[in-house]
Design an enzyme around this catalytic site. Structure first.
Site, PDB file in Angstrom:
ATOM      1  CB  CYS A 113      -0.934   0.003   1.201  1.00  0.00           C
ATOM      2  SG  CYS A 113      -1.949  -1.466   1.263  1.00  0.00           S
ATOM      3  CG  HIS A 252      -3.130   3.153   2.469  1.00  0.00           C
ATOM      4  ND1 HIS A 252      -3.555   2.887   1.196  1.00  0.00           N
ATOM      5  CD2 HIS A 252      -3.296   2.002   3.171  1.00  0.00           C
ATOM      6  CE1 HIS A 252      -3.959   1.634   1.119  1.00  0.00           C
ATOM      7  NE2 HIS A 252      -3.820   1.067   2.315  1.00  0.00           N
ATOM      8  CG  ASN A 282      -6.588  -1.072   1.200  1.00  0.00           C
ATOM      9  OD1 ASN A 282      -5.859  -0.626   0.311  1.00  0.00           O
ATOM     10  ND2 ASN A 282      -6.112  -1.637   2.295  1.00  0.00           N
TER      11      ASN A 282
HETATM   12  N1  COA Z   1     -19.022  -8.388   8.582  1.00  0.00           N
HETATM   13  C1  COA Z   1     -19.492  -8.644   9.814  1.00  0.00           C
HETATM   14  N2  COA Z   1     -18.697  -9.012  10.832  1.00  0.00           N
HETATM   15  C2  COA Z   1     -17.364  -9.109  10.584  1.00  0.00           C
HETATM   16  C3  COA Z   1     -16.825  -8.848   9.321  1.00  0.00           C
HETATM   17  C4  COA Z   1     -17.710  -8.484   8.289  1.00  0.00           C
HETATM   18  N3  COA Z   1     -17.292  -8.205   7.045  1.00  0.00           N
HETATM   19  N4  COA Z   1     -15.486  -9.030   9.372  1.00  0.00           N
HETATM   20  C5  COA Z   1     -15.198  -9.383  10.629  1.00  0.00           C
HETATM   21  N5  COA Z   1     -16.329  -9.448  11.359  1.00  0.00           N
HETATM   22  C6  COA Z   1     -16.482  -9.790  12.751  1.00  0.00           C
HETATM   23  C7  COA Z   1     -15.316 -10.579  13.299  1.00  0.00           C
HETATM   24  O1  COA Z   1     -15.458 -11.938  12.968  1.00  0.00           O
HETATM   25  C8  COA Z   1     -15.450 -10.322  14.781  1.00  0.00           C
HETATM   26  O2  COA Z   1     -16.430 -11.183  15.297  1.00  0.00           O
HETATM   27  P1  COA Z   1     -16.204 -11.902  16.714  1.00  0.00           P
HETATM   28  O3  COA Z   1     -16.073 -10.790  17.710  1.00  0.00           O
HETATM   29  O4  COA Z   1     -17.431 -12.726  16.858  1.00  0.00           O
HETATM   30  O5  COA Z   1     -14.936 -12.697  16.557  1.00  0.00           O
HETATM   31  C9  COA Z   1     -16.012  -8.905  14.852  1.00  0.00           C
HETATM   32  O6  COA Z   1     -16.526  -8.610  13.543  1.00  0.00           O
HETATM   33  C10 COA Z   1     -15.009  -7.848  15.241  1.00  0.00           C
HETATM   34  O7  COA Z   1     -13.833  -8.098  14.549  1.00  0.00           O
HETATM   35  P2  COA Z   1     -12.596  -7.162  14.702  1.00  0.00           P
HETATM   36  O8  COA Z   1     -11.481  -7.715  13.893  1.00  0.00           O
HETATM   37  O9  COA Z   1     -12.335  -6.856  16.135  1.00  0.00           O
HETATM   38  O10 COA Z   1     -13.178  -5.833  14.037  1.00  0.00           O
HETATM   39  P3  COA Z   1     -12.469  -4.439  13.847  1.00  0.00           P
HETATM   40  O11 COA Z   1     -13.253  -3.395  14.483  1.00  0.00           O
HETATM   41  O12 COA Z   1     -10.998  -4.504  14.169  1.00  0.00           O
HETATM   42  O13 COA Z   1     -12.589  -4.232  12.277  1.00  0.00           O
HETATM   43  C11 COA Z   1     -11.203  -4.420  10.335  1.00  0.00           C
HETATM   44  C12 COA Z   1     -12.003  -5.164  11.403  1.00  0.00           C
HETATM   45  C13 COA Z   1     -10.530  -5.439   9.427  1.00  0.00           C
HETATM   46  C14 COA Z   1     -12.157  -3.567   9.534  1.00  0.00           C
HETATM   47  C15 COA Z   1     -10.159  -3.512  11.025  1.00  0.00           C
HETATM   48  O14 COA Z   1      -9.466  -4.258  11.987  1.00  0.00           O
HETATM   49  C16 COA Z   1      -9.161  -2.939  10.060  1.00  0.00           C
HETATM   50  O15 COA Z   1      -9.508  -2.152   9.205  1.00  0.00           O
HETATM   51  N6  COA Z   1      -7.864  -3.272  10.227  1.00  0.00           N
HETATM   52  C17 COA Z   1      -6.806  -2.762   9.418  1.00  0.00           C
HETATM   53  C18 COA Z   1      -6.823  -3.416   8.121  1.00  0.00           C
HETATM   54  C19 COA Z   1      -5.851  -2.806   7.203  1.00  0.00           C
HETATM   55  O16 COA Z   1      -5.489  -1.691   7.344  1.00  0.00           O
HETATM   56  N7  COA Z   1      -5.437  -3.565   6.224  1.00  0.00           N
HETATM   57  C20 COA Z   1      -4.655  -3.113   5.142  1.00  0.00           C
HETATM   58  C21 COA Z   1      -3.325  -2.688   5.521  1.00  0.00           C
HETATM   59  S1  COA Z   1      -2.703  -1.753   4.195  1.00  0.00           S
END
Ligand code: COA
Length: 325
Positions: A113, A252, A282
Site C-alpha cells: 500500500c 492511504h 482499499n
Molecule cells: N461483517 C461482519 N462481521 C465481521 C466482518 C464483516 N465483514 N469481518 C469481521 N467481522 C467480525 C469478526 O469476525 C469479529 O467477530 P467476533 O467478535 O465474533 O470474533 C467482529 O466482527 C469484530 O472483529 P474485529 O477484527 O475486532 O473488528 P475491527 O473493528 O478490528 O474491524 C477491520 C475489522 C478489518 C475492519 C479492522 O481491523 C481494520 O480495518 N484493520 C486494518 C486493516 C488494514 O489496514 N489492512 C490493510 C493494511 S494496508
C-alpha cells in the site's frame, strides 16, 4: 537545486461497482457493519479480461495528456503493484510497450500500500540528480484477483483501480521531503502465502486457498495508527515544516477509522484530510495515487498548495512525502 514536481495526474477506475448490498449476498456481513467499521460503501472491480496493466495504461494516458507530454518524452516508468499481470515481465514493461515509450527505462516495485509513495521517492532521486527528466509513476492494482470472496474479514475491504502522475524537473514547488521505512518482523500480519518460490502453485495450495491475501486486521489497525502518525511527524520534521504549513493530508485509504485516529493524534481537523475510501475501498498502491489525483481534479488542492502523503502497508512498510504542487 531544482526539484521534481508533479506536472500531470490521471486515474482509471473499472466500471463495475460492487456495493455493500452485493456483499451481503456473498458473505455473512451487513452494510451497517462495513460502513461503521471501515467507512466503505462500494468498491470497483476490474472485468475478468482486465489485468493490472490495463488499468495502469489508462491512468497513464490520462496523466500524460494532463501533463501535455508524449510517451516518447518519458525517461522512466515505475509501476507500484502487488498484483502484477504475471511474475514477469513487469507491468512497467507492458505499459512501456503499449505507450510506445521507447526511451524509457521501466520497472515495478513491491511495497504494497506504500508502493506509490516509494515509487515517487525513487523517481524523485533520478530527477533531482539529473539522470532523467520525465518520469511516469503509477500505482495500479487488481486486488480482486487475490481476494478470497469467501472471507468476510478481507473481501469487504478491497477494490481495483489505478492512479498515475508525471514527474518532471520544475521551476517552483516539487517534492520537498520523503521518508520511507520498514519492519519486516511483522510481515506475517498481511501476506499472500502461495504463488511465489516458497510455495509454488500446487493442488494443495489451491485447495487451502493460499493464493488469497491473509490479514490480521485487528493487530494491523493499532500498528497502522501508530506508524502513520509517526511517519507524518517525521517527514514534516525533515522538511522543516509544521502541520500549519500543510493544506491537505492524503492518507492511504485502508479504513476511515484508522485515518481519523491518526488525525486526532496529530491534532488535525477532519477537513484537512482527503477521503475517497467510501467509493473505492482499499486499493493498495492505487489508493494514495487515486486520492492524490482526485484531490487535484476535485479542486481540493491547487497550484502552490502543500500536501502530505502518508501510507502504511504489508511488509510492514511505511512512507510519507511532502509535496508543493
Ligand atoms: N461483517 C461482519 N462481521 C465481521 C466482518 C464483516 N465483514 N469481518 C469481521 N467481522 C467480525 C469478526 O469476525 C469479529 O467477530 P467476533 O467478535 O465474533 O470474533 C467482529 O466482527 C469484530 O472483529 P474485529 O477484527 O475486532 O473488528 P475491527 O473493528 O478490528 O474491524 C477491520 C475489522 C478489518 C475492519 C479492522 O481491523 C481494520 O480495518 N484493520 C486494518 C486493516 C488494514 O489496514 N489492512 C490493510 C493494511 S494496508
Amino acid at each position: 537545486m531544482k526539484k521534481a514536481g508533479i506536472i500531470g495526474v490521471g486515474e482509471y477506475l473499472p466500471k463495475r461497482i460492487l456495493t455493500n448490498a452485493d456483499l451481503e449476498k456473498m458473505v455473512d456481513t451487513s452494510n451497517e457493519w462495513i460502513v461503521s467499521r471501515t467507512g466503505i460503501k462500494e468498491r470497483r472491480l476490474a472485468a475478468d479480461n482486465e489485468a493490472t496493466s490495463d488499468l495502469a495504461i489508462k491512468a497513464a494516458r490520462e496523466a500524460l495528456e494532463n501533463a501535455h507530454l508524449n510517451p516518447q518524452d518519458l525517461d522512466l516508468i515505475i509501476v507500484a503493484t502487488i498484483t502484477p499481470d504475471m511474475a514477469f515481465p513487469s507491468v512497467a514493461s507492458i505499459v512501456e510497450n503499449f505507450l510506445l515509450a521507447k526511451k524509457a527505462a521501466a520497472f515495478d516495485i513491491s511495497a504494497a500500500c506504500v508502493g506509490f509513495v516509494y515509487a515517487l521517492s525513487i523517481a524523485n532521486q533520478f530527477i533531482v540528480r539529473g539522470t532523467y527528466k520525465n518520469a511516469l509513476v503509477i500505482g495500479a492494482e487488481k486486488l480482486s484477483a487475490i481476494t478470497d470472496w469467501k472471507d468476510r474479514n478481507t473481501c469487504v475491504l478491497l477494490g481495483d483501480g489505478a492512479g498515475a502522475c508525471v514527474l518532471s524537473k520544475v521551476e517552483s514547488g516539487g517534492i520537498i521531503s520523503a521518508y520511507l521505512g520498514c519492519d519486516g518482523s511483522k510481515g506475517e500480519l498481511l501476506n499472500l502465502p502461495a504463488g511465489g518460490s516458497r510455495k509454488p502453485a500446487s493442488h494443495e495450495t489451491v485447495d487451502n486457498r493460499l493464493h488469497y491475501l491473509k490479514m490480521q486486521g485487528n493487530e494491523l489497525f493499532k500498528i497502522a495508527v501508530k506508524i502513520m502518525t509517526e511517519a507524518a511527524r517525521t517527514v514534516l520534521r525533515q522538511a522543516g515544516l509544521t502541520f500549519k504549513d500543510i493544506d491537505l493530508i492524503i492518507p492511504h485509504q485502508a479504513n476511515s477509522r484508522i485515518i481519523m485516529a491518526v488525525a486526532k493524534r496529530l491534532g488535525i481537523p477532519e477537513d484537512k484530510i482527503y477521503l475517497n475510501i467510501e467509493k473505492y475501498g482499499n486499493m493498495s498502491s492505487a489508493s494514495t495515487a487515486t486520492a492524490l489525483v482526485e484531490a487535484v481534479k476535485d479542486g481540493r488542492v491547487k497550484k502552490g498548495d502543500t500536501i502530505l502523503l502518508d501510507a502504511f502497508g504489508a511488509g510492514l512498510v511505511w512512507g510519507a512525502c511532502v509535496i508543493d504542487l
